[in-house]
Design a protein around this motif. Structure first.
Motif, PDB file in Angstrom:
ATOM      1  N   GLU A 125      -1.590   4.849  -4.974  1.00  0.00           N
ATOM      2  CA  GLU A 125      -2.284   5.582  -3.912  1.00  0.00           C
ATOM      3  C   GLU A 125      -1.566   6.891  -3.624  1.00  0.00           C
ATOM      4  N   THR A 164      -2.141   1.090   2.704  1.00  0.00           N
ATOM      5  CA  THR A 164      -2.282   2.426   3.292  1.00  0.00           C
ATOM      6  C   THR A 164      -0.951   2.932   3.827  1.00  0.00           C
ATOM      7  N   THR A 207       0.686   6.324   2.825  1.00  0.00           N
ATOM      8  CA  THR A 207       0.964   7.320   3.856  1.00  0.00           C
ATOM      9  C   THR A 207       2.405   7.799   3.796  1.00  0.00           C
TER      10      THR A 207
END
Length: 105
Positions: A13, A63, A67
């Motif tokens: 990600e 996430t 992040t």
């Protein structure tokens, strides 16, 4: 093994989030292809991890890793500000990720 898949999904990600900056609005072929591959691989690994992890925990950790990694690479690679408040908030996200990991899931 689910946590390993989840960690790898989070790293991917980070890869696609940073990759978006280099695609120049998906007008550059190689960065665009690598970013798309990272997106797909990240979601696939998340899906595998969620077979045995609670969805709320898995998604929050995924996430969170994305992040934190994206924010840190933004500082290192893109010259984004590294203020004390920003670094403190990143630390809080890391604390949340660790809390979810060790909360018994």
């Amino acid at each position: 093994m689910a946590w390993v898949y989840l960690f790898l999904a989070g790293l991917l990600e980070v890869g696609w989030a940073i990759g978006l900056k280099y695609t120049d609005g998906f007008t550059r072929l190689v960065p665009s292809v690598l970013t798309a591959i990272s997106m797909v691989a990240s979601v696939l690994l998340l899906g595998i991890a969620l077979k045995s992890l609670p969805v709320g925990t898995g998604y929050a950790v995924w996430t969170g890793i994305g992040t934190v990694g994206t924010a840190l690479l933004g500082i290192v690679l893109l010259g984004e500000p590294a203020t004390a408040l920003r670094l403190g908030c990143i630390g809080l996200i890391v604390a949340g990720i660790l809390g979810l990991k060790f909360a018994g899931t």
